[in-house]
Design a protein around this motif. Sequence first.
Motif, PDB file in Angstrom:
ATOM      1  N   GLY A 238      14.656 -23.160 116.156  1.00 39.69           N
ATOM      2  CA  GLY A 238      13.395 -22.422 116.247  1.00 39.69           C
ATOM      3  C   GLY A 238      12.426 -22.931 115.197  1.00 39.69           C
ATOM      4  O   GLY A 238      12.787 -23.751 114.347  1.00 39.69           O
ATOM      5  N   GLY A 239      11.202 -22.460 115.221  1.00 35.07           N
ATOM      6  CA  GLY A 239      10.240 -22.971 114.256  1.00 35.07           C
ATOM      7  C   GLY A 239       9.684 -21.905 113.330  1.00 35.07           C
ATOM      8  O   GLY A 239       8.862 -22.201 112.464  1.00 35.07           O
ATOM      9  N   ILE A 240      10.122 -20.659 113.501  1.00 35.43           N
ATOM     10  CA  ILE A 240       9.476 -19.574 112.757  1.00 35.43           C
ATOM     11  C   ILE A 240      10.511 -18.755 112.014  1.00 35.43           C
ATOM     12  O   ILE A 240      11.584 -18.447 112.543  1.00 35.43           O
ATOM     13  N   TRP A 241      10.163 -18.425 110.792  1.00 36.31           N
ATOM     14  CA  TRP A 241      10.986 -17.509 110.006  1.00 36.31           C
ATOM     15  C   TRP A 241      10.167 -16.249 109.810  1.00 36.31           C
ATOM     16  O   TRP A 241       9.188 -16.240 109.072  1.00 36.31           O
ATOM     17  N   ALA A 242      10.518 -15.181 110.515  1.00 37.74           N
ATOM     18  CA  ALA A 242       9.768 -13.937 110.370  1.00 37.74           C
ATOM     19  C   ALA A 242      10.699 -12.750 110.573  1.00 37.74           C
ATOM     20  O   ALA A 242      10.764 -12.185 111.660  1.00 37.74           O
ATOM     21  N   PRO A 243      11.459 -12.388 109.547  1.00 34.95           N
ATOM     22  CA  PRO A 243      12.340 -11.239 109.710  1.00 34.95           C
ATOM     23  C   PRO A 243      11.535  -9.949 109.738  1.00 34.95           C
ATOM     24  O   PRO A 243      10.533  -9.808 109.031  1.00 34.95           O
ATOM     25  N   ASN A 244      11.927  -9.009 110.579  1.00 33.01           N
ATOM     26  CA  ASN A 244      11.317  -7.691 110.548  1.00 33.01           C
ATOM     27  C   ASN A 244      12.400  -6.699 110.915  1.00 33.01           C
ATOM     28  O   ASN A 244      13.527  -7.082 111.212  1.00 33.01           O
ATOM     29  N   LEU A 257      14.284 -25.019 105.451  1.00 31.16           N
ATOM     30  CA  LEU A 257      14.825 -26.330 105.099  1.00 31.16           C
ATOM     31  C   LEU A 257      13.695 -27.254 104.677  1.00 31.16           C
ATOM     32  O   LEU A 257      13.831 -28.034 103.727  1.00 31.16           O
ATOM     33  N   TRP A 258      12.583 -27.144 105.371  1.00 30.86           N
ATOM     34  CA  TRP A 258      11.435 -27.980 105.019  1.00 30.86           C
ATOM     35  C   TRP A 258      10.982 -27.679 103.594  1.00 30.86           C
ATOM     36  O   TRP A 258      10.772 -28.593 102.789  1.00 30.86           O
ATOM     37  N   GLY A 259      10.842 -26.379 103.270  1.00 27.95           N
ATOM     38  CA  GLY A 259      10.438 -26.001 101.914  1.00 27.95           C
ATOM     39  C   GLY A 259      11.424 -26.523 100.886  1.00 27.95           C
ATOM     40  O   GLY A 259      11.042 -27.114  99.866  1.00 27.95           O
ATOM     41  N   THR A 260      12.722 -26.357 101.176  1.00 25.39           N
ATOM     42  CA  THR A 260      13.758 -26.816 100.256  1.00 25.39           C
ATOM     43  C   THR A 260      13.651 -28.314 100.005  1.00 25.39           C
ATOM     44  O   THR A 260      13.656 -28.775  98.856  1.00 25.39           O
ATOM     45  N   LEU A 261      13.530 -29.065 101.116  1.00 29.73           N
ATOM     46  CA  LEU A 261      13.513 -30.517 100.961  1.00 29.73           C
ATOM     47  C   LEU A 261      12.234 -30.981 100.268  1.00 29.73           C
ATOM     48  O   LEU A 261      12.263 -31.911  99.450  1.00 29.73           O
ATOM     49  N   ILE A 424       6.503 -17.729 101.332  1.00 24.13           N
ATOM     50  CA  ILE A 424       5.938 -17.949 102.664  1.00 24.13           C
ATOM     51  C   ILE A 424       6.666 -19.097 103.341  1.00 24.13           C
ATOM     52  O   ILE A 424       6.736 -20.205 102.802  1.00 24.13           O
ATOM     53  N   ALA A 425       7.222 -18.807 104.522  1.00 20.80           N
ATOM     54  CA  ALA A 425       7.947 -19.845 105.251  1.00 20.80           C
ATOM     55  C   ALA A 425       6.994 -20.546 106.197  1.00 20.80           C
ATOM     56  O   ALA A 425       6.462 -19.934 107.106  1.00 20.80           O
ATOM     57  N   LYS A 426       6.758 -21.819 105.934  1.00 19.45           N
ATOM     58  CA  LYS A 426       5.877 -22.552 106.852  1.00 19.45           C
ATOM     59  C   LYS A 426       6.080 -24.053 106.697  1.00 19.45           C
ATOM     60  O   LYS A 426       6.696 -24.519 105.746  1.00 19.45           O
ATOM     61  N   PHE A 427       5.554 -24.772 107.682  1.00 27.58           N
ATOM     62  CA  PHE A 427       5.566 -26.230 107.589  1.00 27.58           C
ATOM     63  C   PHE A 427       4.200 -26.653 107.082  1.00 27.58           C
ATOM     64  O   PHE A 427       3.192 -26.398 107.742  1.00 27.58           O
ATOM     65  N   SER A 428       4.158 -27.260 105.922  1.00 22.85           N
ATOM     66  CA  SER A 428       2.882 -27.731 105.427  1.00 22.85           C
ATOM     67  C   SER A 428       3.149 -28.912 104.528  1.00 22.85           C
ATOM     68  O   SER A 428       4.220 -29.043 103.935  1.00 22.85           O
ATOM     69  N   LEU A 429       2.141 -29.802 104.451  1.00 22.19           N
ATOM     70  CA  LEU A 429       2.318 -30.975 103.600  1.00 22.19           C
ATOM     71  C   LEU A 429       1.609 -30.810 102.270  1.00 22.19           C
ATOM     72  O   LEU A 429       1.620 -31.700 101.437  1.00 22.19           O
ATOM     73  N   ASN A 430       0.953 -29.652 102.104  1.00 21.72           N
ATOM     74  CA  ASN A 430       0.177 -29.451 100.883  1.00 21.72           C
ATOM     75  C   ASN A 430       1.069 -28.911  99.767  1.00 21.72           C
ATOM     76  O   ASN A 430       1.566 -27.803  99.855  1.00 21.72           O
ATOM     77  N   PRO A 431       1.276 -29.689  98.702  1.00 26.20           N
ATOM     78  CA  PRO A 431       2.177 -29.230  97.647  1.00 26.20           C
ATOM     79  C   PRO A 431       1.598 -28.094  96.812  1.00 26.20           C
ATOM     80  O   PRO A 431       2.295 -27.543  95.958  1.00 26.20           O
ATOM     81  N   LEU A 432       0.328 -27.759  97.029  1.00 25.05           N
ATOM     82  CA  LEU A 432      -0.246 -26.683  96.222  1.00 25.05           C
ATOM     83  C   LEU A 432      -0.108 -25.322  96.905  1.00 25.05           C
ATOM     84  O   LEU A 432      -0.537 -24.311  96.365  1.00 25.05           O
ATOM     85  N   GLU A 433       0.482 -25.310  98.091  1.00 25.59           N
ATOM     86  CA  GLU A 433       0.696 -24.036  98.758  1.00 25.59           C
ATOM     87  C   GLU A 433       2.065 -23.491  98.376  1.00 25.59           C
ATOM     88  O   GLU A 433       2.969 -24.248  98.025  1.00 25.59           O
ATOM     89  N   THR A 439      17.613 -20.965  99.403  1.00 27.32           N
ATOM     90  CA  THR A 439      18.208 -20.087  98.382  1.00 27.32           C
ATOM     91  C   THR A 439      17.353 -18.846  98.138  1.00 27.32           C
ATOM     92  O   THR A 439      17.883 -17.749  97.967  1.00 27.32           O
ATOM     93  N   THR A 440      16.025 -19.013  98.135  1.00 23.84           N
ATOM     94  CA  THR A 440      15.157 -17.843  97.930  1.00 23.84           C
ATOM     95  C   THR A 440      15.402 -16.794  98.997  1.00 23.84           C
ATOM     96  O   THR A 440      15.457 -15.599  98.708  1.00 23.84           O
ATOM     97  N   ARG A 441      15.542 -17.262 100.247  1.00 30.08           N
ATOM     98  CA  ARG A 441      15.719 -16.297 101.335  1.00 30.08           C
ATOM     99  C   ARG A 441      17.093 -15.638 101.249  1.00 30.08           C
ATOM    100  O   ARG A 441      17.232 -14.469 101.595  1.00 30.08           O
ATOM    101  N   ILE A 442      18.101 -16.388 100.799  1.00 33.19           N
ATOM    102  CA  ILE A 442      19.426 -15.752 100.633  1.00 33.19           C
ATOM    103  C   ILE A 442      19.293 -14.593  99.656  1.00 33.19           C
ATOM    104  O   ILE A 442      19.755 -13.479  99.901  1.00 33.19           O
ATOM    105  N   VAL A 443      18.634 -14.857  98.529  1.00 33.21           N
ATOM    106  CA  VAL A 443      18.485 -13.798  97.528  1.00 33.21           C
ATOM    107  C   VAL A 443      17.722 -12.619  98.118  1.00 33.21           C
ATOM    108  O   VAL A 443      18.130 -11.465  97.991  1.00 33.21           O
ATOM    109  N   SER A 444      16.611 -12.893  98.814  1.00 35.39           N
ATOM    110  CA  SER A 444      15.809 -11.748  99.242  1.00 35.39           C
ATOM    111  C   SER A 444      16.473 -10.995 100.394  1.00 35.39           C
ATOM    112  O   SER A 444      16.288  -9.791 100.522  1.00 35.39           O
TER     113      SER A 444
END
Lengths: 490, 448
Positions: A238-244, A257-261, A424-433, A439-444
């Motif tokens: 899937g492409g979206i991480w949105a737990p509710n 995974l994208w954020g981690t890498l 924020i879980a997203k695909f972005s190439l901007n390192p300032l976002e 691991t963050t999501r495991i904790v939360s």
Amino acid sequence: MPTLWLVVSVLVLAAIGYVLGRKRALQSANGNIRELHSLPIYYGLNVAFAALLPALGVLILWLLAQPMIIDSTVSGMVPHEAIPEETTLGLVMSDVRRVASGLDAAVEQGVMTLAESHSLRAEAADIRARLGEVGVALGAEVKAEVLQAAQSYRRMTATGTHAMTLVVALLAVTGLAIAYARTHKDFRARNVVERGILVLLILAASLAILTTIGIVFSMLFETMNFFGLHSWKDFFFGGIWAPNFRGDSELSILPLLWGTLFISFIALLVAVPVGLFAAIYLAEYANNATRSFAKPLLEILAGIPTIVYGLFALLTIGPMLVDFFGKGGLLGVEWMAGATSVLTAGMVMGIMLIPFVSSLSDDIINAVPQAMRDGSLGLGATKSETVRQVVMPAALPGIVGAVLLAASRAIGETMIVVMGAGAIAKFSLNPLESMTTITTRIVSQLTGDTDFASPETLVAFALGLTLFVLTLGLNILALYIVRKYREQYE
Amino acid sequence: MSDISQNGAPKRTGSLLSKDARTAKRNRAESRFKLYGILAIAVGLLMLVTLVYNIVSRGTGAFTQTFVTLEVTLSEDKLDKKGNRNLDEIKKVSTFGYAPLIKDAIGKEVEKLGIQTDLPAKKQAAILSKSAAAQLRDYVIANPDKIGDTVEFRFLTNSRVDGYMKDRVSRDSIANDKSISPAQLDFVDQLVAEGVIVKSFNLDFIFGADASDQRPEAAGIGVSMIGSLFMMLVVLVLALPIGVAASIYLEEFAPKNWITDVIEVNISNLAAVPSIVYGILGLAVFINYMHLPMSAPLVGGLVLTLMTLPTIIISTRASLKAVPPSIRDAALGVGASKMQSVFHHVLPLAAPGILTGTIIGLAQALGETAPLLLIGMVGFIASNAPDSVAGGLLSPNSAMPAQIYEWAKRADPAFYERAWGGIIILLIFLVTMNTVAVILRRRFERRW
């Protein structure tokens, strides 16, 4: 704590056994140590071990097995009609356990008598209110089936504990008696004791295997539960991480995974050049004084707890980056909204990894045979040419291994990203976002109020298992490369 | 052979004593390369210095706190209307009942010193911490016979006033702040001039408990320090014997076969497993399966034990390996059994190395945070120090790094100072442990 007292009494019994065994051995030799097969201490230890080890072993196994057996029997007693829609057996069982511990507490505080607690009927008594009195809060009225299950749960636990005490005590006494009876001056006590110690040593060594099995299975079971509730296709592709909490969460690992890498990549971008050049300088150029001064100082960076780096990211590096890239910053651009970002976490993680890369590469560079350097220098190459064209190619596999190890560290790092990367879980190439990581999501997902029957909580185990497999793969690959390279020059 | 040199380098002309352009270029490349190395080390050291400077400069503030000294009249008609000193009735007076006493005390102090201010009495009392009334109440309940007397108290000021004294808060920064006004800061200035408000060393930060997120001025790290202590106790008691036993087996007794290989590979991999995975293991096994209490230092200790074991095993094996085989041979030669040679000779000789490795493993465990978050050792948990060993192991508590994380999460910047201060204390522990390890190594290390 009856278990604690059981352990203490077994220990006391063992101590008594030691004294008795030693005495009996000496008596059988008429007080002449030379007549004994082993030193007197071994006769004592033999009796003590015989009392202690089987009893404690059974105790530990019993403590581990009893909850499992009782759970499965009691959950077999809960009829299918008693499980309401939208809940699972696991939830009903946790209710059962809560009622059972509530009844225990009520008896202990004298609100209820023991007989009363066994004969309670859900129709007759307002159990929720009465348990509320002793501080056990229940979410809903207790159903008859749940109460019944809770009562048999309590009965079985009580019976089990009694039986355990009996069996353990019996084992300890029997062991002591048998070993005491066998104690004689010709008894080969030392051999028996040493065999016992060897078994203990083997047990300790196999704990490492047990830990691994524990890690894998604890996550595997819950991951299976998760995939029972949530499609695995969505998790992996899937492409979206949105737990509710409405029950239609989209839980995909890919954005995480994208954020981690991404963060790990930035960390390596900082750590590898700095670490590698530091290692080259220390190994090839620095004199002894510089080396003995700079190396331990750099290694301090590796000993600092990650919480410190996390705070450094959140309160120092983050605000500093905002001063440059944020609103009203020095560059006059408005690229950064808050202190948490990929760059913040990546930079700080890079600092943390500098000593990791540098000391590993240092070892590897030092392992390159001096003859290769001498050969190159003898041909008229400068030092830097030697390093670049001779030492580095020779050390390359090892350095790749070191970088892989650092990458695995970066992927599994938690505190820095929890505090510095954002949510924020997203695909972005901007390192300032700000972005988020596995691991963050495991904790939360696993902190705060958790419900182990919902996919939003269970996803953490699937994330953990993925993380484990990922880092394990990197480690094995890296160790393989490093080991293979070492053999080459030894 | 000769054509190799003809391809690359241009033919050299002129004197050997003068540098040609190519040599100069190569030399420049050489010094550039060397400079990169120096720069890399400088960057690393600079980061270390920045980090340490940051910690020290931002954390030392937590060790001092602003106090107000006031004489409070514990008037009987407010605290014990019937005058019979019945403790149950005194306890019925809530902290709200004590607030007027504090207001009166400030009013009296202002009058005595002749301070000119048009600040209303309620605003004057608001410079004190919310914990002041509770402090008064605790004192009265502990000493009911003091009711009716006038007693001198040292109250905490609230965190804004404390921040003002430490230059964290200025008149500009409180423009939108509802909890303090510039007029109150003027009043604080007047009290400082009279010596009623002083900044002094704050022992409660080191030994006290955490406070709710309304009262950063009262938060301390002491109770979570005890939590950490109990965890380290569990780690030491479990990890040291198990680790040493496992290393002895692997190093001295294990036959060379595939099982031993599997164990060895396993241990080196376990050392590199991310710590959060151990947290998941602890949550699944110790809490969900074995039903050990959530947030208990015992569970934290067990998780950290599993995490530290590989480190301890690896360093113990290294120090066992360093004992020369001649020692073992000599022991076996005079008739010792294999087990005796190990336990009587090899192990004592390896002890300093084992101890060093253990201390380093403990230091690593002390600073670990991530697994503790998963087993619930975070949040405002314990407000009192545990009263017994069993309580210390089983009752909910936090640990130093988890406490620091908790402070860093809270919104009030006054907690950030606490977090940096907590880091100073944590680092003092770590530095001490590592220094002891280094000294042990220097003092007892034997070269064979």
